[in-house]
Design a protein around this motif. Structure first.
Motif, PDB file in Angstrom:
ATOM      1  N   LEU A  87      -2.697   9.205   4.408  1.00 27.02           N
ATOM      2  CA  LEU A  87      -3.218   8.381   3.252  1.00 27.02           C
ATOM      3  C   LEU A  87      -3.402   6.642   3.732  1.00 27.02           C
ATOM      4  O   LEU A  87      -4.573   6.153   3.364  1.00 27.02           O
ATOM      5  CB  LEU A  87      -2.786   8.608   1.915  1.00 27.02           C
ATOM      6  N   ALA A  88      -2.164   6.214   3.782  1.00 29.83           N
ATOM      7  CA  ALA A  88      -2.145   4.453   3.717  1.00 29.83           C
ATOM      8  C   ALA A  88      -2.833   4.112   5.194  1.00 29.83           C
ATOM      9  O   ALA A  88      -3.384   2.907   5.061  1.00 29.83           O
ATOM     10  CB  ALA A  88      -0.660   4.507   4.165  1.00 29.83           C
ATOM     11  N   ASP A 110       2.304   7.218  -6.792  1.00 30.17           N
ATOM     12  CA  ASP A 110       1.198   7.626  -7.558  1.00 30.17           C
ATOM     13  C   ASP A 110       1.631   9.244  -7.555  1.00 30.17           C
ATOM     14  O   ASP A 110       1.822   9.872  -6.836  1.00 30.17           O
ATOM     15  CB  ASP A 110      -0.011   7.289  -6.642  1.00 30.17           C
ATOM     16  N   ILE A 132       1.897  10.612   3.075  1.00 28.24           N
ATOM     17  CA  ILE A 132       1.671   9.374   2.647  1.00 28.24           C
ATOM     18  C   ILE A 132       1.171   8.339   3.725  1.00 28.24           C
ATOM     19  O   ILE A 132       0.325   7.546   3.907  1.00 28.24           O
ATOM     20  CB  ILE A 132       2.981   8.663   2.283  1.00 28.24           C
ATOM     21  N   HIS A 186      -7.190   3.287   2.169  1.00 27.27           N
ATOM     22  CA  HIS A 186      -5.874   2.719   1.807  1.00 27.27           C
ATOM     23  C   HIS A 186      -5.016   1.625   2.700  1.00 27.27           C
ATOM     24  O   HIS A 186      -4.205   0.848   2.238  1.00 27.27           O
ATOM     25  CB  HIS A 186      -5.174   3.853   1.477  1.00 27.27           C
ATOM     26  N   LEU A 227       1.282   3.909  -2.888  1.00 28.06           N
ATOM     27  CA  LEU A 227       1.234   5.616  -2.790  1.00 28.06           C
ATOM     28  C   LEU A 227       2.225   6.398  -3.173  1.00 28.06           C
ATOM     29  O   LEU A 227       2.276   7.486  -3.859  1.00 28.06           O
ATOM     30  CB  LEU A 227       0.718   5.717  -1.524  1.00 28.06           C
ATOM     31  N   GLN A 250       0.339   5.974 -12.071  1.00 26.29           N
ATOM     32  CA  GLN A 250       1.402   5.144 -11.317  1.00 26.29           C
ATOM     33  C   GLN A 250       2.601   5.033 -12.050  1.00 26.29           C
ATOM     34  O   GLN A 250       2.584   4.427 -13.430  1.00 26.29           O
ATOM     35  CB  GLN A 250       0.466   3.738 -11.079  1.00 26.29           C
ATOM     36  N   THR A 306       0.804  -1.254  -0.076  1.00 30.67           N
ATOM     37  CA  THR A 306       0.066  -0.117  -0.108  1.00 30.67           C
ATOM     38  C   THR A 306       0.792   1.358   0.059  1.00 30.67           C
ATOM     39  O   THR A 306       0.693   2.223  -0.834  1.00 30.67           O
ATOM     40  CB  THR A 306      -0.874  -0.279   1.320  1.00 30.67           C
ATOM     41  N   VAL A 313      -0.819  11.555  -5.879  1.00 29.26           N
ATOM     42  CA  VAL A 313      -0.342  11.853  -4.539  1.00 29.26           C
ATOM     43  C   VAL A 313       0.610  12.349  -4.093  1.00 29.26           C
ATOM     44  O   VAL A 313       0.819  13.284  -3.285  1.00 29.26           O
ATOM     45  CB  VAL A 313      -0.359  10.426  -3.855  1.00 29.26           C
TER      46      VAL A 313
END
Length: 156
Positions: free
Chosen positions: A148-149, A24, A145, A154, A21, A47, A17, A27
């Motif tokens: 988000l993760a 990306d 990150i 995510h 990210l 990506q 994950t 992101v």
């Protein structure tokens, strides 16, 4: 003269994950919104993968800068490297490591090596200005990150 910058973060999410990210483009731009970061890939995909190039544009120190990097190493979900192919530095190599700590936790290590142009003057600017600025950017990006993760969408 080179400068090494290292930022280590522990993230409550799987390594895959966090790895995804980090690669990306959307992101990336979101994580550095303060500098009005933009990112454009050679493939048009969001990506990145091995061999892909991305051109970043951002405002730093009151000026617009552009830098193009290529993904030169890729071993999902453990490691990838991006290196400047065009831009303001004599050299920039950014290594990304993702270590599975078990219990759905990942240690993310950002290791950036930079060499500035302009000989001794560049070395002083790197030590006094560039390295601390880049460290702050890496810390901001890692925090983004992590947020988000670790969200339900995510994380686990």
């Amino acid at each position: 003269m080179s400068a090494l910058i290292e930022v280590v973060s522990v993230i409550n999410a799987a390594a895959a994950t966090v790895f995804d990210l980090e690669l990306d483009i959307d992101v990336h731009a979101e994580s550095l919104a303060k500098s009005r970061e933009t990112a454009t890939t050679t493939t048009g995909r969001r990506q990145l993968g091995l061999g892909d190039e991305v051109t970043f544009g951002a405002r730093h120190f009151g000026r617009r800068w552009n830098m193009t990097s290529r993904i030169t190493a890729y071993n999902r979900p453990y490691h990838f490297v991006d290196e400047q192919t065009r831009g303001p530095f004599r050299a920039l190599r950014h290594e990304h490591y993702f270590e599975d700590l078990g219990d759905i936790r990942t240690r993310m290590i950002d290791r950036m090596t930079i060499r500035a142009p302009l000989g001794p003057l560049g070395a002083v600017a790197t030590r006094m200005l560039l390295a601390p600025h880049l460290r702050r950017l890496l810390v901001e990006r890692a925090a983004h990150i992590k947020r988000l993760a670790e969200t339900a969408d995510h994380g686990r």
